[in-house]
Write a protein that holds these residues in place. Structure first.
Motif, PDB file in Angstrom:
ATOM      1  N   MET A  97     -25.018 -31.207 -27.926  1.00  0.00           N
ATOM      2  CA  MET A  97     -24.991 -31.455 -26.453  1.00  0.00           C
ATOM      3  C   MET A  97     -24.322 -30.244 -25.605  1.00  0.00           C
ATOM      4  O   MET A  97     -23.264 -29.642 -26.103  1.00  0.00           O
ATOM      5  N   LYS A  98     -24.767 -30.133 -24.359  1.00  0.00           N
ATOM      6  CA  LYS A  98     -24.405 -29.153 -23.478  1.00  0.00           C
ATOM      7  C   LYS A  98     -23.758 -29.851 -22.048  1.00  0.00           C
ATOM      8  O   LYS A  98     -22.656 -29.821 -21.808  1.00  0.00           O
ATOM      9  N   CYS A  99     -24.799 -30.262 -21.478  1.00  0.00           N
ATOM     10  CA  CYS A  99     -24.363 -30.816 -19.983  1.00  0.00           C
ATOM     11  C   CYS A  99     -24.053 -32.395 -19.982  1.00  0.00           C
ATOM     12  O   CYS A  99     -23.244 -32.712 -19.289  1.00  0.00           O
ATOM     13  N   SER A 100     -24.562 -32.921 -20.824  1.00  0.00           N
ATOM     14  CA  SER A 100     -24.338 -34.573 -21.148  1.00  0.00           C
ATOM     15  C   SER A 100     -24.617 -35.436 -19.883  1.00  0.00           C
ATOM     16  O   SER A 100     -24.579 -36.620 -19.821  1.00  0.00           O
ATOM     17  N   GLY A 158     -28.450 -34.748 -18.825  1.00  0.00           N
ATOM     18  CA  GLY A 158     -29.767 -35.048 -18.762  1.00  0.00           C
ATOM     19  C   GLY A 158     -30.514 -34.016 -18.108  1.00  0.00           C
ATOM     20  O   GLY A 158     -31.461 -33.722 -17.758  1.00  0.00           O
ATOM     21  N   THR A 159     -29.807 -32.486 -17.870  1.00  0.00           N
ATOM     22  CA  THR A 159     -30.419 -31.463 -17.303  1.00  0.00           C
ATOM     23  C   THR A 159     -30.941 -30.222 -18.262  1.00  0.00           C
ATOM     24  O   THR A 159     -31.737 -29.507 -18.091  1.00  0.00           O
ATOM     25  N   CYS A 160     -29.996 -30.223 -19.399  1.00  0.00           N
ATOM     26  CA  CYS A 160     -30.047 -28.873 -20.043  1.00  0.00           C
ATOM     27  C   CYS A 160     -31.079 -28.849 -21.299  1.00  0.00           C
ATOM     28  O   CYS A 160     -31.690 -28.132 -21.719  1.00  0.00           O
ATOM     29  N   GLY A 161     -31.368 -30.308 -21.544  1.00  0.00           N
ATOM     30  CA  GLY A 161     -32.449 -30.637 -22.643  1.00  0.00           C
ATOM     31  C   GLY A 161     -31.999 -30.428 -24.172  1.00  0.00           C
ATOM     32  O   GLY A 161     -32.666 -30.635 -24.919  1.00  0.00           O
ATOM     33  N   HIS A 162     -30.713 -29.800 -24.458  1.00  0.00           N
ATOM     34  CA  HIS A 162     -30.230 -29.611 -25.727  1.00  0.00           C
ATOM     35  C   HIS A 162     -30.131 -30.722 -26.710  1.00  0.00           C
ATOM     36  O   HIS A 162     -30.369 -30.633 -27.975  1.00  0.00           O
ATOM     37  N   CYS A 163     -30.027 -31.896 -26.088  1.00  0.00           N
ATOM     38  CA  CYS A 163     -29.708 -33.333 -26.992  1.00  0.00           C
ATOM     39  C   CYS A 163     -31.273 -34.138 -27.271  1.00  0.00           C
ATOM     40  O   CYS A 163     -31.061 -35.159 -27.812  1.00  0.00           O
ATOM     41  N   PHE A 193     -33.234 -38.228 -23.946  1.00  0.00           N
ATOM     42  CA  PHE A 193     -32.167 -37.727 -23.738  1.00  0.00           C
ATOM     43  C   PHE A 193     -30.940 -38.473 -24.699  1.00  0.00           C
ATOM     44  O   PHE A 193     -30.625 -39.388 -24.019  1.00  0.00           O
ATOM     45  N   CYS A 238     -28.075 -37.833 -24.908  1.00  0.00           N
ATOM     46  CA  CYS A 238     -26.578 -37.728 -23.620  1.00  0.00           C
ATOM     47  C   CYS A 238     -26.770 -38.831 -22.799  1.00  0.00           C
ATOM     48  O   CYS A 238     -25.586 -39.447 -22.512  1.00  0.00           O
TER      49      CYS A 238
HETATM   50  S1  FES Z   1     -26.897 -32.477 -23.216  1.00  0.00           S
HETATM   51 FE1  FES Z   1     -28.110 -31.635 -21.746  1.00  0.00          FE
HETATM   52  S2  FES Z   1     -29.584 -32.913 -21.520  1.00  0.00           S
HETATM   53 FE2  FES Z   1     -28.532 -34.035 -22.897  1.00  0.00          FE
END
Ligand code: FES
Ligand code: FAD
Length: 266
Positions: free
Chosen positions: A228-231, A233-238, A244, A246
């Motif tokens: 996770m990066k943003c937590s 729901g914007t970066c899409g990492h998770c 999502f 996160c």
């Molecule tokens: S951590 Fe960025 S969208 Fe889930």
């Protein structure tokens, strides 16, 4: 779930107590009155280093509990905090365990390794809820990795709390073997509700056994761990499939995620 007015707001709390669980794993009791729910997580901050999602392992009247394993820059930094230092975080984020579904039924909790941090609070909550039968299976790779040893006596005196170690140890008189072996031995009603958190292969193997026991996938909830990066729901990492982790998770009803979770490349 109440939404955060400002999800980026940084919070701070004094570290009141630090417990060394095992090599490289510390539990922090941090003063705060911020509300949260079992299953949620915070993004813990290490200034100038980064942040990491860490589950809320428990909550007391005026304190929050986090258990952190040092694996990289952020977690190594946090594990150096001691009584009197301040911990910084944003959150809480994510959803909570659907404990109401287990009322008047059997609730089975399956925890693998550090996954016990994600199930501890809901287990503690379940002890005081109208649950017909409460069973908790906890698997640890070895004796030295066991978490929360100081809580076992109390837990075992109240409900069925069973531990198994992957590897034998002369100091260990209990069960040895994979958690799946413990699960196979268990007699369960078909309407049992299951909460699980642990390594992905453990979750998948346990789900297969639960299905053999006739427990439907929509009775099974898994707390997932993804980068996770943003937590928010914007970066899409998770992402896992369309979800999502996160913000739609980290807890998912298994039938909703199965096709993505069991696909190798996801
Ligand atoms: S951590 Fe960025 S969208 Fe889930
Ligand atoms: C919802 C959620 C709850 C979590 N709860 C806890 C907790 O209660 N206690 C705890 O100790 N850890 C928890 N984690 C894992 C923790 O967030 C990662 O270990 C942490 O982000 C590592 O950060 P770092 O900067 O210290 O290490 P990094 O330098 O980012 O990474 C160190 C190593 O760990 C790997 N890694 C990093 N993040 C993850 C991840 N999410 N899954 C698998 N591998 C990863 C990296 O690939 C690298 O190999 C949780 C993760 C999630 C998503």
């Amino acid at each position: 779930m109440p939404t955060l007015e400002n999800p980026y707001l940084l919070k701070a709390g004094r570290v009141e107590k630090v417990i060394k669980e095992c090599e490289g794993v510390y539990t922090f009791h941090v003063r705060t009155q911020e509300p949260a729910y079992p299953g949620q997580y915070n993004m813990l901050y290490a200034f100038g280093v980064g942040e990491a999602p860490i589950t809320i392992a428990s909550m007391g009247e005026e304190c929050i509990v986090h258990t952190v394993r040092a694996v990289g820059d952020v977690t190594r930094h946090i594990d150096q905090l001691r009584e009197g230092d301040y911990l910084y975080w944003r959150g809480p984020y994510g959803n909570r365990w659907a404990i109401e579904r287990a009322y008047n039924k059997t609730l089975l909790i399956i925890s693998g390794g550090l996954g016990l941090a994600a199930t501890r609070w809901v287990f503690e909550e379940a002890l005081n809820k109208p649950i017909k039968r409460l069973v908790h299976l906890y698997g640890s790779k070895d004796y030295d990795s066991l978490l929360y040893r100081y809580l076992y006596e109390n837990w075992s005196s109240k409900v069925e709390f069973y531990i198994t170690l992957d590897r034998p140890d002369p100091r260990w008189k209990g069960k040895v073997g994979l958690i799946t072996e413990l699960l196979k031995e268990l007699e369960l009603d078909e309407d049992t509700i299951v909460f699980t958190c642990g390594p992905d292969p453990m979750v998948k193997a346990c789900v297969r056994i639960l299905q053999e026991k006739g427990i439907p996938q929509n009775n099974i909830y898994a707390s997932l761990e993804r980068h996770m990066k943003c937590s928010v729901g914007t970066c899409g990492h998770c992402m896992i499939g369309p979800y999502f982790v996160c913000k739609d998770g980290p807890i998912f009803r298994y039938d909703l995620i199965r096709e993505y979770f069991e696909r190798k490349e996801v």
